[in-house]
Design a protein around this motif. Structure first.
Motif, short mmCIF file in Angstrom:
data_model
loop_
_atom_site.label_atom_id
_atom_site.label_comp_id
_atom_site.label_asym_id
_atom_site.label_seq_id
_atom_site.Cartn_x
_atom_site.Cartn_y
_atom_site.Cartn_z
N UNK A 312 0.83 -1.21 0.00
CA UNK A 312 0.00 0.00 0.00
C UNK A 312 0.86 1.26 0.00
N UNK A 313 1.95 1.23 0.80
CA UNK A 313 2.85 2.39 0.85
C UNK A 313 3.52 2.62 -0.51
N UNK A 314 4.00 1.55 -1.11
CA UNK A 314 4.65 1.67 -2.42
C UNK A 314 3.66 2.13 -3.49
N UNK A 315 2.42 1.62 -3.42
CA UNK A 315 1.41 2.03 -4.40
C UNK A 315 1.14 3.53 -4.30
N UNK A 316 1.01 4.03 -3.07
CA UNK A 316 0.77 5.46 -2.89
C UNK A 316 1.94 6.31 -3.39
N UNK A 317 3.16 5.83 -3.15
CA UNK A 317 4.34 6.56 -3.62
C UNK A 317 4.37 6.62 -5.14
N UNK A 318 4.16 5.47 -5.78
CA UNK A 318 4.20 5.43 -7.25
C UNK A 318 3.08 6.27 -7.84
N UNK A 319 1.89 6.25 -7.22
CA UNK A 319 0.77 7.05 -7.72
C UNK A 319 1.13 8.53 -7.75
N UNK A 320 1.77 9.03 -6.70
CA UNK A 320 2.14 10.44 -6.65
C UNK A 320 3.24 10.75 -7.66
N UNK A 321 4.18 9.84 -7.86
CA UNK A 321 5.25 10.06 -8.84
C UNK A 321 4.69 10.11 -10.25
N UNK A 326 2.14 13.70 -15.16
CA UNK A 326 0.90 14.28 -15.69
C UNK A 326 -0.16 14.12 -14.61
N UNK A 327 -0.75 15.24 -14.14
CA UNK A 327 -1.71 15.16 -13.02
C UNK A 327 -2.96 14.34 -13.34
N UNK A 328 -3.24 14.10 -14.63
CA UNK A 328 -4.42 13.33 -15.00
C UNK A 328 -4.13 11.84 -15.16
N UNK A 329 -2.88 11.44 -15.00
CA UNK A 329 -2.54 10.02 -15.09
C UNK A 329 -2.89 9.32 -13.78
N UNK A 330 -3.18 8.03 -13.88
CA UNK A 330 -3.47 7.22 -12.70
C UNK A 330 -2.87 5.83 -12.92
N UNK A 331 -2.81 5.05 -11.84
CA UNK A 331 -2.27 3.69 -11.94
C UNK A 331 -3.31 2.68 -11.47
N UNK A 332 -3.13 1.44 -11.90
CA UNK A 332 -3.98 0.36 -11.43
C UNK A 332 -3.23 -0.96 -11.59
N UNK A 333 -3.81 -2.03 -11.09
CA UNK A 333 -3.20 -3.36 -11.13
C UNK A 333 -1.78 -3.34 -10.56
N UNK A 334 -1.61 -2.63 -9.46
CA UNK A 334 -0.28 -2.53 -8.83
C UNK A 334 0.00 -3.78 -7.99
N UNK A 335 1.17 -4.35 -8.20
CA UNK A 335 1.57 -5.51 -7.42
C UNK A 335 3.10 -5.54 -7.31
N UNK A 336 3.58 -6.29 -6.33
CA UNK A 336 5.02 -6.36 -6.05
C UNK A 336 5.43 -7.83 -5.99
N UNK A 337 6.48 -8.16 -6.72
CA UNK A 337 7.09 -9.50 -6.58
C UNK A 337 8.48 -9.30 -5.98
N UNK A 338 8.73 -9.96 -4.87
CA UNK A 338 9.97 -9.74 -4.13
C UNK A 338 10.97 -10.85 -4.42
#
Length: 388
Positions: A312-321, A326-338
Motif C-alpha cells: 500500500x505504501x509503495x502504491x501510494x508513492x508510485x501514484x504520486x510520482x 501528468x496530473x491526470x494520469x493514474x495507476x492500477x493493477x499494482x503488485x510487487x514480486x519480491x
C-alpha cells in the motif's frame, strides 16, 4: 398538441430505450414532417408564381426538400429498428445516424442551389409583384415551422435522437429563411427597393450554416465520441457503492446506435475476499447497469492486495510520482514480486488521450522517478489509454 400526438400514435411512448418505441417516434416525426412540408411547399410555390419572387419560390423548394428529408428520417428509423442478424449482431441502430447525416447533406444541397439562383438574381434583378396572399402564406409558414422545430426538438431530446435534432435545426433555419423572405417582400413593396436576390442569398447562408451544424452533430457519433461525463460519473458511483469493489478502471463505452450501448471495465476487489461472493457482486453490478442505463456490460475482476501495508505504501508513492509526470494520469493493477536482490514493481498507467508525451518518454520519466525513490527496484509498467 405534441403530447396528444405522442400519446395517440406512439404505443408505450414512455419506454424510450426500446428500439420498437424509438421506431414509432421516428415514424410519427417523419409522417408529420412529410404532410406539413408538402402543404407548405405547395402554398409557397403558388405564392411564388403570383409574385414572381425567386426568394419565395426557392423557399417552396426548400420545404419540398424538407419533405424529402422527412422521408429519409422515417425510412431511417424503420431500418434502424430491425432486429440483429448474423451479419449485424449489434443491430442496425447506427442507420439512424446515417439518416441524420443524409438529411444534413440534403440541407446543404438546397443551400448551394439557392445561393447560385440568388446570385444570378442579384446581377439580373426582376420586379416582384406584391400579393397579400403571399404575405399570409409566409406568416403561416413561419408559425408552422416554429411548431415543427419545437415538435422535433422535444421528441429528439426525449429519445436522444441526433436525426430528430437535425430536423429540428432545419425547421428553425427555415423560420429564419422565411422571415427574411417576408421582410424582403415587404421592403420591396413599400420602399420600392429590389432586394429579392440579396434576401435569397441570406437565406442560402442560413441554410448552409444549419446543414453544416446538423452534419457535425450526426457525424460525431459515427466517428465515435467520448461518453457523457455525467454518465461515467453515475456508473462509477453505482459500481463503488458495492462494498466488495474498492476501485475500477479501463471503462470503455461503445455506441452502436441510440439505445444500443455496451460497456466494459475492470473492477478491483481485495485479493483475500471470497471469490464466489465477489463474482456474485460483479453479476449484480452488470444487471444494475443494464436496468438503470440500458447498457449491456461486461466486467473483468482484478484482485488487488489491500492487507499488505508495504505494498500500500509503495502504491501510494508510485501514484504520486506518476501524477508529477501528468496530473491526470493514474495507476492500477499494482503488485510487487519480491526477490533476494531486488523487487519488481508491476503496474499499469492510465494515460489521458490529451497527453502529448510519447510513450517512450512517459516510460522513461516514470521509471527514473520510481527507481530514484525506491532504490534497487525494477519497474515493469504497461501504458493504457483512457477512453472517457
Amino acid at each position: 398538441m405534441i403530447e396528444f400526438l405522442v400519446r395517440h400514435f406512439v404505443r408505450d411512448y414512455q419506454q424510450v430505450q426500446d428500439p420498437a418505441v424509438r421506431e414509432r417516434y421516428g415514424v410519427l416525426s417523419g409522417g408529420v414532417g412529410i404532410c406539413l412540408n408538402l402543404l407548405l411547399s405547395l402554398g409557397k410555390f403558388f405564392a411564388g408564381l403570383l409574385s414572381g419572387s425567386i426568394a419565395v419560390t426557392a423557399d417552396a423548394f426548400n420545404n419540398l426538400s424538407d419533405a424529402g428529408s422527412s422521408v429519409v428520417t422515417l425510412v431511417g428509423f424503420k431500418l434502424a429498428g430491425q432486429k440483429p442478424d448474423d451479419g449485424h449482431p449489434f443491430g442496425h441502430g447506427r442507420i439512424e445516424y446515417l439518416a441524420g447525416l443524409l438529411v444534413s447533406l440534403l440541407i446543404l444541397m438546397v443551400g448551394v442551389e439557392l445561393g447560385k439562383t440568388s446570385i444570378e438574381k442579384i446581377f439580373h434583378p426582376e420586379a416582384v409583384d406584391f400579393s397579400l396572399i403571399t404575405v399570409v402564406i409566409l406568416i403561416c409558414s413561419i408559425l408552422v415551422k416554429l411548431w415543427m422545430s419545437l415538435f422535433n426538438r422535444r421528441l429528439g431530446r426525449r429519445i436522444h435522437s441526433a436525426a430528430m435534432e437535425a430536423t429540428a435545426t432545419d425547421s428553425l433555419s427555415d423560420v429564419v429563411a422565411t422571415s427574411a423572405v417576408l421582410v424582403g417582400t415587404l421592403v420591396g413593396h413599400f420602399a420600392q427597393v429590389s432586394i429579392d436576390g440579396w434576401i435569397g442569398a441570406v437565406v442560402a447562408i442560413f441554410i448552409l450554416r444549419a446543414g453544416w451544424g446538423a452534419a457535425k452533430d450526426t457525424l460525431n457519433p459515427l466517428l465515435g465520441t467520448a461518453p457523457d461525463p455525467e454518465l461515467v460519473k453515475e456508473i462509477q458511483q453505482l459500481v463503488l457503492s458495492h462494498q466488495q469493489v474498492v476501485g475500477m478502471h479501463d471503462l470503455v463505452i461503445h455506441d452502436y446506435g441510440p439505445g444500443r450501448r455496451m460497456c466494459s471495465f475492470h473492477a478491483e476487489v481485495p485479493e483475500g475476499n471470497d471469490i464466489m461472493e465477489a463474482h456474485d457482486a460483479i453479476d449484480h453490478i452488470e444487471r444494475e447497469i443494464q436496468e438503470k442505463f440500458g447498457i449491456e456490460t461486461t466486467v473483468h475482476m482484478d484482485p488487488i492486495a489491500t492487507g499488505d501495508s508495504e505494498v500500500t505504501r509503495l502504491r501510494d508513492q508510485v501514484r504520486e510520482l506518476v501524477r508529477e509526470v501528468d496530473p491526470d494520469m493514474s495507476i492500477h493493477d499494482f503488485r510487487v514480486t519480491r526477490g533476494p536482490l531486488h523487487s519488481n514493481l508491476i503496474f499499469d498507467v492510465l494515460v489521458p488521450h490529451r497527453c502529448r508525451l510519447r510513450d517512450e518518454e512517459i516510460r522513461r520519466r516514470i521509471t527514473e522517478a520510481v527507481q530514484k525513490t525506491v532504490p534497487g527496484c525494477f519497474v515493469v509498467l504497461q501504458l493504457d489509454r483512457s477512453y472517457v
